[in-house]
Design an enzyme around this catalytic site. Structure first.
Site, PDB file in Angstrom:
ATOM      1  N   CYS A 177      78.427  48.265  26.827  1.00 34.77           N
ATOM      2  CA  CYS A 177      77.742  49.288  27.594  1.00 34.77           C
ATOM      3  C   CYS A 177      78.528  50.577  27.457  1.00 34.77           C
ATOM      4  CB  CYS A 177      77.645  48.908  29.074  1.00 34.77           C
ATOM      5  SG  CYS A 177      76.647  47.437  29.405  1.00 34.77           S
TER       6      CYS A 177
ATOM      7  N   ASN B 129      81.149  49.333  32.373  1.00 32.93           N
ATOM      8  CA  ASN B 129      81.230  48.772  31.032  1.00 32.93           C
ATOM      9  C   ASN B 129      82.228  47.631  31.080  1.00 32.93           C
ATOM     10  OD1 ASN B 129      81.417  48.230  28.258  1.00 32.93           O
ATOM     11  ND2 ASN B 129      82.973  49.804  27.966  1.00 32.93           N
ATOM     12  N   GLY B 130      81.787  46.454  30.664  1.00 28.50           N
ATOM     13  CA  GLY B 130      82.670  45.297  30.683  1.00 28.50           C
ATOM     14  C   GLY B 130      81.975  44.099  31.290  1.00 28.50           C
TER      15      GLY B 130
ATOM     16  N   TYR C 218      84.465  46.817  15.405  1.00 31.54           N
ATOM     17  CA  TYR C 218      83.012  46.961  15.346  1.00 31.54           C
ATOM     18  C   TYR C 218      82.397  47.929  16.344  1.00 31.54           C
ATOM     19  CZ  TYR C 218      78.066  45.586  15.430  1.00 31.54           C
ATOM     20  OH  TYR C 218      76.705  45.587  15.392  1.00 31.54           O
TER      21      TYR C 218
ATOM     22  N   GLY D 229      74.835  50.358  23.778  1.00 29.29           N
ATOM     23  CA  GLY D 229      73.824  49.642  24.541  1.00 29.29           C
ATOM     24  C   GLY D 229      72.466  50.283  24.369  1.00 29.29           C
TER      25      GLY D 229
END
Length: 506
Positions: free
Chosen positions: A31, A131-132, A275, A57
């Protein structure tokens, strides 16, 4: 979350539905979070910042702004589909705003799970974007529900809101910090109140968060590329375990830093460099582009082979392939052309048509491949299904030999920190030997970057096995935090996050 919990190994994963991996087996995005404080164009800048984080995302996006009242918009789909047009300042007025672009790793793809999440609390409105992934969210949720909490989403992030609401501390920041002490896992958080923006990063810094500035307005963002998108200046990285509060008093904006946890060695996630992060970002002081080229150089040193051409699997394999070509002296060519206009919409239910799906995204450049000994370089191999189709496509284009190289080590273990990838029984490297993988992919040779090689590319002399410098669990099985929800006595538990079945459409 306690400070001295040891790393642990975990070899089991909860079952993951296979259908969402049917036409693409790349690890799914995490995210992206973004926030602006003290700017007349807050919501517009937030929308632009989210554009810069779209790669993190693509299932949903949302913005909360504040102008004396909170204004909240959430949508399924891409940022550009919903947050554009001249009426943005009217729809989301205010001088402060936070935003989120989402891929679901905890909770389904439904509108009520799209962030930022917002709640009216005793001390005022509170919006949060995350985020996470919290590795004790199920445990927390069960305890909160038993205590009378009412959940409106199936997102793990709502646990943070519930913990803040439950706190009896006098100040919002104190309630926020108290909540942080009860959560485990990975998080980069951006929150907004009626007079403050808050940023926080987990104690070992698994997920990235940076501080920027645009004409005196502080910015919080997952990656530096989002700062570049709005012409903001990079100020610094938010440190692991740090909580930053941004307030305005008498017209002056002030930024304060708090460290409510015992200091621990940073262990940022290696998959950001392999990535997830955009190549033009700088993560924890390291250029993602330069690191990926270094991975390719090291890959050539470790797995060199005689060949005529080095070909990247676009787009994520491009920098590593460039590094491989530079180190090996083999010419670099675009032997595969990627279409940026193909999506899941075109994938049909018939199996024979579905098998052609990879050709919607990738096309072989016959002029480069025909009669050549080809080294294909990609960032990673997950299930191997897409890699297998690409190899077949390259052979059909006339390649004399195909040698596949992965610019990361074999992925053998699942992630619980915000990356969505298959369970262990679907991870190719966890189920097969190197030779079995080579035969399955249909390549002449197969090679992976070693774990030590990855650390060398990161600028480290070697991996410290006692205290690893990075979060590398996907390759090693060593996790930097406890995994409460996935402990052995809970792994087989049938846990239903919600009794409500909701249509994903708006």
């Amino acid at each position: 979350m306690t400070a001295e919990r040891p790393s642990l190994r975990f070899d089991q994963a909860l079952a993951d539905p296979a259908d969402k991996w049917a036409d693409d087996d790349k690890p799914r995005e995490e995210c992206g979070v973004f926030g602006v404080f003290g700017s007349e164009d807050a919501s517009v800048l937030t929308a632009l910042g989210l554009h810069g984080l779209q790669h993190r995302g693509q299932e949903g996006c949302g913005i909360v702004s504040y102008d004396g009242r909170f204004h909240h918009e959430r949508h399924l789909g891409l940022v550009g589909e919903h947050f554009s047009g001249e009426n943005m300042p009217q729809r989301l007025p205010g001088t402060s705003a936070i935003g989120h672009t989402r891929y679901a790793t905890q909770g389904g793809t439904i509108l009520r799970n799209v962030q930022p999440l917002f709640a009216d609390l005793a001390l005022g409105g509170f919006a949060v974007a995350h985020n996470g992934n919290l590795t004790n969210a199920r445990d927390l949720r069960e305890r909160l529900v038993e205590a009378g909490a009412i959940f409106q989403s199936t997102s793990d992030t709502e646990c943070i809101l519930q913990l803040i609401a439950k706190s009896r501390k006098a100040k919002v920041v104190e309630r926020f910090v108290e909540a942080l002490h009860q959560i485990e896992g990975a998080y980069a958080l951006v929150a907004l109140t009626n007079n403050m923006m808050i940023g926080a990063r987990d104690p070992v810094g698994i997920r990235p968060l940076v501080l920027g500035d645009r004409d005196g307005s502080p910015i919080l963002a997952s990656e530096t590329c989002a700062l570049d998108m709005i012409g903001a200046r990079f100020v610094r990285t938010i440190e692991p375990g740090e909580v930053v509060t941004i307030t305005r008093h008498m017209g002056e904006i002030s930024i304060e830093s708090h460290f409510p946890f015992p200091r621990r060695k940073a262990r940022s996630c290696l998959f950001e460099f392999v990535y997830f992060a955009r190549p033009d970002s700088v993560v924890d002081g390291r250029s993602v582009y330069d690191i990926r080229k270094s991975m390719g150089r090291r890959l050539a040193q470790e797995t060199g082979v005689e060949a005529d051409v080095v070909v990247p699997v676009p787009d994520s394999g491009v920098p590593s392939a460039m590094g491989y070509a530079l180190e090996s002296g083999i010419p670099y060519e675009l032997g595969i052309i990627r279409s940026h206009y193909a999506g899941r919409t075109f994938i049909q239910p018939k199996q024979e048509i579905r098998q052609l799906g990879v050709r919607l995204k990738h096309a072989a450049n016959r002029a480069v491949l025909k009669g050549k000994r080809v080294v294909l370089v990609d960032d990673s191999i997950v299930r191997g299904t897409t890699s297998q189709k690409i190899v077949q496509m390259v052979r059909e284009a006339g390649a004399a030999e195909v040698h596949f190289r992965s610019a990361s080590p074999p992925i053998k273990f699942p992630d619980f920190y915000g990356i969505d990838m298959p369970s262990v029984d679907q991870l190719m490297a966890a189920q097969m030997t190197l030779e079995e993988m080579r035969k399955t992919l249909g390549v002449d040779t197969l090679g992976f970057l070693s774990v030590e090689g990855l650390y060398a590319a990161m600028g480290e002399e070697r991996r410290n096995s006692a205290e690893p410098q990075f979060t590398d669990h996907c390759f090693t099985g060593e996790y930097p935090t406890t995994l409460t929800d996935h402990a052995a006595d809970r792994a087989d538990k049938d846990f239903q996050l919600s009794l409500l079945a909701e249509n994903a459409a708006e």
